[in-house]
Design an enzyme around this catalytic site. Structure first.
Site, PDB file in Angstrom:
ATOM      1  N   PHE A 118      56.476 -20.732  35.594  1.00  7.45           N
ATOM      2  CA  PHE A 118      57.178 -21.145  37.025  1.00  7.45           C
ATOM      3  C   PHE A 118      56.305 -20.699  37.994  1.00  7.45           C
ATOM      4  O   PHE A 118      56.140 -19.571  38.507  1.00  7.45           O
ATOM      5  CB  PHE A 118      58.437 -20.763  37.142  1.00  7.45           C
ATOM      6  N   GLY A 157      55.878 -31.626  47.751  1.00 11.01           N
ATOM      7  CA  GLY A 157      54.766 -30.987  47.338  1.00 11.01           C
ATOM      8  C   GLY A 157      53.568 -31.080  47.480  1.00 11.01           C
ATOM      9  O   GLY A 157      52.755 -30.152  47.675  1.00 11.01           O
ATOM     10  N   ARG A 168      57.270 -23.292  50.485  1.00  9.14           N
ATOM     11  CA  ARG A 168      56.196 -24.490  50.278  1.00  9.14           C
ATOM     12  C   ARG A 168      55.164 -24.270  51.117  1.00  9.14           C
ATOM     13  O   ARG A 168      54.079 -24.515  51.090  1.00  9.14           O
ATOM     14  CB  ARG A 168      56.952 -25.996  50.619  1.00  9.14           C
ATOM     15  N   ASP A 186      53.040 -31.605  35.508  1.00  7.60           N
ATOM     16  CA  ASP A 186      53.610 -30.685  34.120  1.00  7.60           C
ATOM     17  C   ASP A 186      53.921 -31.517  32.956  1.00  7.60           C
ATOM     18  O   ASP A 186      52.693 -31.508  32.292  1.00  7.60           O
ATOM     19  CB  ASP A 186      55.180 -30.285  35.090  1.00  7.60           C
ATOM     20  N   LYS A 202      49.338 -28.358  34.420  1.00  9.91           N
ATOM     21  CA  LYS A 202      49.919 -27.322  33.317  1.00  9.91           C
ATOM     22  C   LYS A 202      49.864 -28.162  32.264  1.00  9.91           C
ATOM     23  O   LYS A 202      50.853 -28.804  31.628  1.00  9.91           O
ATOM     24  CB  LYS A 202      51.469 -27.407  33.896  1.00  9.91           C
TER      25      LYS A 202
HETATM   26  P1  IMP Z   1      56.585 -33.772  35.655  1.00 13.76           P
HETATM   27  O1  IMP Z   1      57.344 -34.897  35.660  1.00 13.76           O
HETATM   28  O2  IMP Z   1      57.085 -32.752  34.762  1.00 13.76           O
HETATM   29  O3  IMP Z   1      55.049 -33.784  35.591  1.00 13.76           O
HETATM   30  O4  IMP Z   1      57.153 -33.180  37.042  1.00 13.76           O
HETATM   31  C1  IMP Z   1      56.185 -32.763  38.123  1.00 13.76           C
HETATM   32  C2  IMP Z   1      56.881 -32.031  39.147  1.00 13.76           C
HETATM   33  O5  IMP Z   1      57.709 -31.321  38.828  1.00 13.76           O
HETATM   34  C3  IMP Z   1      55.878 -31.674  40.421  1.00 13.76           C
HETATM   35  O6  IMP Z   1      55.507 -32.605  40.977  1.00 13.76           O
HETATM   36  C4  IMP Z   1      56.852 -30.510  40.833  1.00 13.76           C
HETATM   37  O7  IMP Z   1      57.548 -31.004  41.820  1.00 13.76           O
HETATM   38  C5  IMP Z   1      57.585 -30.062  39.617  1.00 13.76           C
HETATM   39  N1  IMP Z   1      57.348 -28.959  39.170  1.00 13.76           N
HETATM   40  C6  IMP Z   1      56.554 -28.684  38.044  1.00 13.76           C
HETATM   41  N2  IMP Z   1      56.102 -27.485  37.669  1.00 13.76           N
HETATM   42  C7  IMP Z   1      56.543 -26.828  38.738  1.00 13.76           C
HETATM   43  C8  IMP Z   1      56.503 -25.321  39.127  1.00 13.76           C
HETATM   44  O8  IMP Z   1      56.048 -24.451  38.448  1.00 13.76           O
HETATM   45  N3  IMP Z   1      56.969 -25.095  40.374  1.00 13.76           N
HETATM   46  C9  IMP Z   1      57.452 -25.975  41.261  1.00 13.76           C
HETATM   47  N4  IMP Z   1      57.734 -27.209  40.743  1.00 13.76           N
HETATM   48  C10 IMP Z   1      57.184 -27.558  39.619  1.00 13.76           C
HETATM   49 MG    MG Z   2      55.893 -32.810  43.045  1.00 12.13          MG
END
Ligand code: IMP
Ligand code: MG
Length: 180
Positions: free
Chosen positions: A150, A42, A163, A101, A129
């Site tokens: 999302f 990403g 992507r 996130d 987020k």
């Molecule tokens: P976290 O551990 O929940 O902070 O996850 C972060 C990872 O989840 C990011 O690096 C993304 O790869 C994926 N992710 C989180 N939100 C989204 C979204 O809205 N769309 C696509 N991938 C997401």
């Molecule tokens: Mg990521």
């Protein structure tokens, strides 16, 4: 594209903000070399654009992680599927991420990278987020605060596709939600 419900950040707005982030990083680090660590996949698009606007000397390295468990909810149990090639000991490191996130992935990564004794360790994320955060994380550079929806494009995937799209959008629910 038919899948696009709503564009939430345009290509132009992304490029403007990425330039500002590059300038802020350059002002903070000056002539100090920076080891940029891109979290694949990403963070790749963001890294390429961001690095163009950093005037400090930079190196790149790449890391890939996957979380165990449910694919749609981050579990916080993280596995490194590709590790760095270079040591970060004594270096000024910036982690380059697409989105934070829950923060669980990054909190694991921060612990892991701290233990390798970098001179400093900061985080630069394009999207934040914050409303979905489960662990508190100090983020140094943030492109945009985004709602808990999302999001797809500019690094963010939907089943590995999109992507490469140069803007960030919310897909139509019928494409990804089984209940509609
Ligand atoms: P976290 O551990 O929940 O902070 O996850 C972060 C990872 O989840 C990011 O690096 C993304 O790869 C994926 N992710 C989180 N939100 C989204 C979204 O809205 N769309 C696509 N991938 C997401
Ligand atoms: Mg990521």
């Amino acid at each position: 594209m038919d899948i696009v419900e709503r564009i939430i950040i345009s290509e132009e707005d992304i490029q403007t903000r990425v330039q500002e982030l590059g300038q802020a990083i350059s002002a903070d680090y000056g002539d100090e070399p920076i080891a940029l660590i891109c979290i694949l996949k990403g963070g790749l698009m963001f890294l390429c654009d961001l690095a163009k606007h950093i005037t400090s000397p930079v190196t790149y390295d790449f890391m890939s992680v996957s979380s165990y468990g449910d694919a749609t909810e981050s579990s916080g149990v993280v596995r490194i599927t590709k590790d760095l090639e270079e040591s970060i000991e004594g270096k000024h490191v910036i982690i380059v991420e697409d989105i934070i996130d829950t923060g669980l992935t990054l909190s694991y990564l921060l612990n892991n990278l701290h233990s390798r004794n970098p001179a400093s360790l900061r985080i630069c994320t394009l999207l934040n987020k914050v409303s979905n955060r489960k662990v508190e994380i100090a983020v140094d550079y943030i492109g945009f605060e985004v709602p808990n929806e999302f999001l797809v494009g500019y690094g963010l995937d939907f089943r590995q596709f999109y992507r490469n799209i140069p803007y960030i959008f919310v897909p139509k629910p019928e494409y990804y939600r089984e209940d509609v």
